[in-house]
Design an enzyme around this catalytic site. Structure first.
Site, PDB file in Angstrom:
ATOM      1  N   GLY A 224       0.814  -1.216   0.000  1.00 24.63           N
ATOM      2  CA  GLY A 224       0.000   0.000   0.000  1.00 24.63           C
ATOM      3  C   GLY A 224       0.844   1.260   0.000  1.00 24.63           C
TER       4      GLY A 224
ATOM      5  N   LEU B 138       0.470   3.603  -2.127  1.00 25.55           N
ATOM      6  CA  LEU B 138       0.865   3.432  -3.528  1.00 25.55           C
ATOM      7  C   LEU B 138       1.400   4.721  -4.143  1.00 25.55           C
ATOM      8  CD1 LEU B 138      -2.093   1.171  -4.733  1.00 25.55           C
ATOM      9  CD2 LEU B 138       0.126   0.484  -3.780  1.00 25.55           C
TER      10      LEU B 138
ATOM     11  N   HIS C 114       4.594   1.641  -7.859  1.00 24.03           N
ATOM     12  CA  HIS C 114       3.614   0.548  -7.786  1.00 24.03           C
ATOM     13  C   HIS C 114       2.715   0.558  -9.027  1.00 24.03           C
ATOM     14  CE1 HIS C 114       4.129   1.432  -3.316  1.00 24.03           C
ATOM     15  NE2 HIS C 114       4.437   0.152  -3.376  1.00 24.03           N
TER      16      HIS C 114
ATOM     17  N   LYS D  90      13.667  -1.962  -8.050  1.00 26.46           N
ATOM     18  CA  LYS D  90      14.209  -1.224  -6.898  1.00 26.46           C
ATOM     19  C   LYS D  90      14.652  -2.226  -5.830  1.00 26.46           C
ATOM     20  CE  LYS D  90      11.864   0.940  -3.776  1.00 26.46           C
ATOM     21  NZ  LYS D  90      11.987   1.345  -2.386  1.00 26.46           N
TER      22      LYS D  90
ATOM     23  N   GLN E 239      15.311  -8.845  -3.928  1.00 21.02           N
ATOM     24  CA  GLN E 239      14.016  -9.492  -3.687  1.00 21.02           C
ATOM     25  C   GLN E 239      13.586 -10.297  -4.914  1.00 21.02           C
ATOM     26  OE1 GLN E 239      10.509  -7.711  -1.525  1.00 21.02           O
ATOM     27  NE2 GLN E 239       9.925  -7.153  -3.584  1.00 21.02           N
TER      28      GLN E 239
ATOM     29  N   ARG F 223       8.278   4.987   1.718  1.00 20.45           N
ATOM     30  CA  ARG F 223       8.965   5.598   2.859  1.00 20.45           C
ATOM     31  C   ARG F 223       9.405   7.036   2.572  1.00 20.45           C
ATOM     32  NH1 ARG F 223      10.802  -0.098   3.848  1.00 20.45           N
ATOM     33  NH2 ARG F 223       9.964  -0.585   5.898  1.00 20.45           N
TER      34      ARG F 223
HETATM   35  P1  AMP Z   1       6.231  -2.320  -1.460  1.00 22.43           P
HETATM   36  O1  AMP Z   1       4.838  -1.797  -1.359  1.00 22.43           O
HETATM   37  O2  AMP Z   1       7.268  -1.342  -1.051  1.00 22.43           O
HETATM   38  O3  AMP Z   1       6.373  -3.682  -0.839  1.00 22.43           O
HETATM   39  O4  AMP Z   1       6.504  -2.545  -3.015  1.00 22.43           O
HETATM   40  C1  AMP Z   1       5.643  -3.341  -3.797  1.00 22.43           C
HETATM   41  C2  AMP Z   1       6.260  -3.547  -5.157  1.00 22.43           C
HETATM   42  O5  AMP Z   1       6.479  -2.285  -5.783  1.00 22.43           O
HETATM   43  C3  AMP Z   1       7.634  -4.237  -5.088  1.00 22.43           C
HETATM   44  O6  AMP Z   1       7.721  -5.149  -6.163  1.00 22.43           O
HETATM   45  C4  AMP Z   1       8.593  -3.088  -5.260  1.00 22.43           C
HETATM   46  O7  AMP Z   1       9.832  -3.477  -5.810  1.00 22.43           O
HETATM   47  C5  AMP Z   1       7.817  -2.215  -6.235  1.00 22.43           C
HETATM   48  N1  AMP Z   1       8.315  -0.839  -6.183  1.00 22.43           N
HETATM   49  C6  AMP Z   1       8.477  -0.064  -5.086  1.00 22.43           C
HETATM   50  N2  AMP Z   1       9.028   1.122  -5.422  1.00 22.43           N
HETATM   51  C7  AMP Z   1       9.236   1.088  -6.759  1.00 22.43           C
HETATM   52  C8  AMP Z   1       9.783   1.995  -7.704  1.00 22.43           C
HETATM   53  N3  AMP Z   1      10.241   3.182  -7.343  1.00 22.43           N
HETATM   54  N4  AMP Z   1       9.837   1.621  -9.002  1.00 22.43           N
HETATM   55  C9  AMP Z   1       9.376   0.396  -9.394  1.00 22.43           C
HETATM   56  N5  AMP Z   1       8.840  -0.503  -8.550  1.00 22.43           N
HETATM   57  C10 AMP Z   1       8.770  -0.172  -7.254  1.00 22.43           C
END
Ligand code: AMP
Length: 281
Positions: free
Chosen positions: A28, A30, A34, A146, A150, A184
Site C-alpha cells: 500500500g 501506492l 507501484h 528497486k 528481492q 517511505r
Molecule cells: P512495497 O509496497 O514497497 O512492498 O513494493 C511493492 C512492489 O512495488 C515491489 O515489487 C517493489 O519493488 C515495487 N516498487 C516499489 N518502489 C518502486 C519503484 N520506485 N519503481 C518500481 N517498482 C517499485
C-alpha cells in the site's frame, strides 16, 4: 474493481477465472512505482489483481511497522484509474492465524546485501509472497527492480518450489531528482527528499566510472562515500558491488555482469537504490 478482504471470498472468485492473471503484491501507500507494475500487468495479462498487505514478518524489530503509511482509500482511488479486477487486502488474523509456524527460507541469496542488514527480512517476504501466490494463483507476478535482490530471491523460490508462474521484473520509477520512489519517502520533508537525490547521483557517478573503465571497487566506493558524506543527515548502511548471478561480493577487480547497490539511512528513514552493469573485459 472488486474489493475482497477474505481469503475464502477470493478463492471463490478465483475459481470462475480464466486467462492470464497478473498479480501485483504491495504494502500500500501506492505511488507511481507501484502503479507502473499495475500498468505492466494490464498490458501483459487478461486480469490484474493487486494485493495490499503490510506484512509484519518482513519488518526487523525496531523498524517502522507500527507507523508504516496506510491509506486504503487513497490507494483505491489511485488503482481505480487502471484496469484492476480485484484489490485483495487481507488482515493479519487471516494471513498469520494464531499458532502460525510455517515459513519459507531461501538459504543462499537471502543472506547477502539486504539480508545482512535485515536478517529476517527475506524469510518474511518469501513466506507472505508464497502464501499470496497460493491464494491468488497468478500466471504472472510483477515486482520492481528497486528491490533487485528481492526479485532474485523470489525467482529462486519459484524455481525451487515449482510455482507455476512467471516473475516479471519492472524498471525503477524515480522522482524528478532521481530519488527512487518509495512509500517511505513520505517520511522525508520536501527539502530532505531533494537532498536525498544524492543517492541516485552517487550511483550515476559509479556508473560513469564503470563506463570509463574503472575496475576497482575500492576506488568507486571511495567516490560514492565521499558524495554521500556531503549530506550530513545521511548515513551509509552499505555500498556494494556483487556478481549479478551469484550475488557474491566483489572486493577488488570488477568483471562481468554486476549489481551495484546502496542502502542509506536519511535520519532514520532507510532508502535503497541499485543498477546493473555489464563490464567489458
Ligand atoms: P512495497 O509496497 O514497497 O512492498 O513494493 C511493492 C512492489 O512495488 C515491489 O515489487 C517493489 O519493488 C515495487 N516498487 C516499489 N518502489 C518502486 C519503484 N520506485 N519503481 C518500481 N517498482 C517499485
Amino acid at each position: 474493481m472488486k474489493l475482497i478482504s477474505s481469503i475464502s471470498d477470493f478463492q471463490s472468485w478465483r475459481q470462475a477465472c480464466s486467462g492470464t492473471i497478473g498479480f501485483v503484491p504491495t504494502m500500500g501507500a501506492l505511488h507511481s512505482g507501484h502503479l507502473s507494475l499495475v500498468h505492466k500487468s494490464n498490458s501483459k495479462c487478461d486480469l490484474t489483481i493487486v494485493s495490499i498487505y503490510v506484512n509484519p514478518a518482513q519488518f526487523t524489530p525496531g523498524e517502522d511497522l507500527s507507523n508504516y503509511p496506510r491509506d486504503l482509500e487513497k490507494d483505491l482511488e489511485a488503482l481505480s484509474k487502471f484496469q484492476v479486477d480485484v484489490v485483495f487486502f487481507p488482515d493479519d488474523k487471516q494471513m498469520y492465524p494464531q499458532g502460525f509456524s510455517t515459513f519459507i527460507l531461501e538459504d543462499n541469496f537471502s543472506h547477502r546485501l539486504e539480508g545482512k542488514s535485515r536478517p529476517e527480512h527475506f524469510k518474511g517476504v518469501l513466506t507472505i509472497v508464497g502464501k499470496l501466490f497460493n491464494i491468488i494463483r497468478p500466471s504472472h507476478a510483477f515486482f520492481g527492480e528497486k528491490d533487485a535482490q528481492q526479485i532474485r530471491v523470489l525467482q529462486k523460490m519459484v524455481t525451487d518450489l515449482n510455482y507455476n508462474l512467471q516473475i516479471v521484473p519492472c524498471p525503477i520509477v524515480r522522482e524528478a531528482n532521481g530519488l527512487a520512489m518509495s512509500s517511505r519517502n513520505i517520511y522525508l520533508s520536501e527539502n530532505n527528499r531533494e537532498k536525498a537525490g544524492v543517492i541516485h547521483r552517487s550511483l550515476k557517478k559509479a556508473e560513469e566510472m564503470l563506463v570509463q573503465g574503472y575496475h576497482s571497487v575500492v576506488e568507486i566506493r571511495e567516490v560514492v562515500i565521499a558524495m554521500i558524506k556531503t549530506e550530513k543527515q545521511i548515513r551509509l548502511d552499505y555500498f556494494s558491488i556483487v556478481d549479478n548471478i551469484s550475488l557474491k561480493e566483489i572486493h577488488d577487480n570488477i568483471e562481468g555482469d554486476i549489481l551495484v547497490s546502496i542502502a542509506v539511512f536519511f535520519l532514520d528513514v532507510r532508502l535503497i537504490d541499485n543498477f546493473t552493469f555489464q563490464m567489458d573485459k
